[in-house]
Design a protein around this motif. Sequence first.
Motif, PDB file in Angstrom:
ATOM      1  N   SER A 181      35.454  51.803  44.908  1.00 51.55           N
ATOM      2  CA  SER A 181      35.604  50.580  44.122  1.00 51.55           C
ATOM      3  C   SER A 181      36.724  50.793  43.103  1.00 51.55           C
ATOM      4  CB  SER A 181      34.288  50.261  43.407  1.00 51.55           C
ATOM      5  OG  SER A 181      34.423  49.132  42.580  1.00 51.55           O
ATOM      6  N   ASP A 182      37.903  50.291  43.403  1.00 53.91           N
ATOM      7  CA  ASP A 182      39.070  50.568  42.557  1.00 53.91           C
ATOM      8  C   ASP A 182      39.745  49.306  42.028  1.00 53.91           C
ATOM      9  OD1 ASP A 182      40.178  49.642  44.900  1.00 53.91           O
ATOM     10  OD2 ASP A 182      41.186  51.507  45.431  1.00 53.91           O
ATOM     11  N   GLU A 183      39.087  48.156  42.170  1.00 53.96           N
ATOM     12  CA  GLU A 183      39.600  46.908  41.607  1.00 53.96           C
ATOM     13  C   GLU A 183      38.473  46.193  40.877  1.00 53.96           C
ATOM     14  OE1 GLU A 183      41.996  44.369  44.193  1.00 53.96           O
ATOM     15  OE2 GLU A 183      41.934  45.964  45.705  1.00 53.96           O
ATOM     16  N   THR A 184      38.847  45.364  39.890  1.00 55.56           N
ATOM     17  CA  THR A 184      37.861  44.579  39.162  1.00 55.56           C
ATOM     18  C   THR A 184      37.723  43.227  39.837  1.00 55.56           C
ATOM     19  OG1 THR A 184      38.411  45.700  37.092  1.00 55.56           O
ATOM     20  CG2 THR A 184      37.215  43.617  36.928  1.00 55.56           C
ATOM     21  N   ILE A 185      36.594  43.055  40.541  1.00 60.96           N
ATOM     22  CA  ILE A 185      36.325  41.826  41.293  1.00 60.96           C
ATOM     23  C   ILE A 185      34.842  41.495  41.165  1.00 60.96           C
ATOM     24  CG2 ILE A 185      36.433  40.668  43.534  1.00 60.96           C
ATOM     25  CD1 ILE A 185      38.492  42.675  44.451  1.00 60.96           C
ATOM     26  N   LEU A 186      34.524  40.219  40.985  1.00 59.73           N
ATOM     27  CA  LEU A 186      33.150  39.752  41.043  1.00 59.73           C
ATOM     28  C   LEU A 186      32.875  39.230  42.449  1.00 59.73           C
ATOM     29  CD1 LEU A 186      32.708  37.874  37.640  1.00 59.73           C
ATOM     30  CD2 LEU A 186      32.152  40.239  38.212  1.00 59.73           C
ATOM     31  N   VAL A 187      31.821  39.777  43.082  1.00 58.85           N
ATOM     32  CA  VAL A 187      31.530  39.457  44.484  1.00 58.85           C
ATOM     33  C   VAL A 187      30.150  38.820  44.574  1.00 58.85           C
ATOM     34  CG1 VAL A 187      31.192  40.415  46.799  1.00 58.85           C
ATOM     35  CG2 VAL A 187      32.988  41.338  45.304  1.00 58.85           C
TER      36      VAL A 187
END
Length: 332
Positions: A53-59
């Motif tokens: 997990s290397d990006e800031t994303i809301l899933v």
Amino acid sequence: MNIKVSDLKMLQKLTSGLKSNNILPIYDYLRFDKGTITKISSGSFIVFDCEDSDETILVDEKLLYVKVANTSAPMINITQKGNKVTITDGITPTHFQKQNIKEWPEMPDYGNEKIELSSDFNAALQKSLFFPVHSEEIPSLRSFLMIGNNHFCASDAGILFYEEISENIELVIQTKSAEVLSKTTLFKCSTNDNWMFFWANRVVIGFQKQEIKFTDMRRFKMPEEIKLEFVGSKADFFSFNSECIGSSKYPFVTIKTGVLSFDDTGLDIQLDRKLDYLTPSEIFTYNAAHMNRLLNSFNGDELEFYRGSTWYWIKSPDEAHVTVINRLVPQG
């Protein structure tokens, strides 16, 4: 970014007890960030270590786990572009609206001092879950584990569990939170004014403290010098109780000299099992369903029964914990 399906399944298992309850829309999302995936709900969270997990994303949590459940691929790819997030197993992409990361709640400070948790603490946690009430709309003492003064305790007022532990900490844990903790092996904990935190392999779990305060249950401890009344078999009691539970809505069993007895006068149902080892000082009536929950906390078959004024202390000679079952109050 590409996330292993095996990691997502592990996270799903750990977070299954954290319910969103539609309180805030943001609770329906997982936050992927630098090295972690975070699940939050009202008054609780789980932070899962995930190097991919290397990006800031809301899933969207529901859409992600639908994908996980219906793919044979080893990886799920997650990307965001413009106002859309896409998750795909390389065969079927799913697109949904990007959420504003600023709506994500601020995470609490974990506190400074971490306390080591032993294997005995983890074992006591597992056993204690048979004793408190598992669901109550209005929290009460009956739906909490009480940990303090080197003791691990739980009770629903009908049955009680206690075990001495090495940890000198004070924690009040709601049953539904304890069920989440029981899915992994804990090795550290810490607290601040409003939260308690637990560390396990690849996970930090946090719960907001409840209004229910610590209650010292050591007054229910069995005296060191007390006469053994009789030694019984877990299997004997459990099987008889189970038959009574299946036969009546009111599975009230009476221990008499040489016999376990059940009598539902309303339905005219009687069951008796002769057991020569039963030598109670006086008859004792208990709820079979409560007794079987208590019995589930023991691994061995041999159980020792020690009489209190209106209860029995029940323990195994080979196990650390002690249990209590209260006598049913005679009606009429």
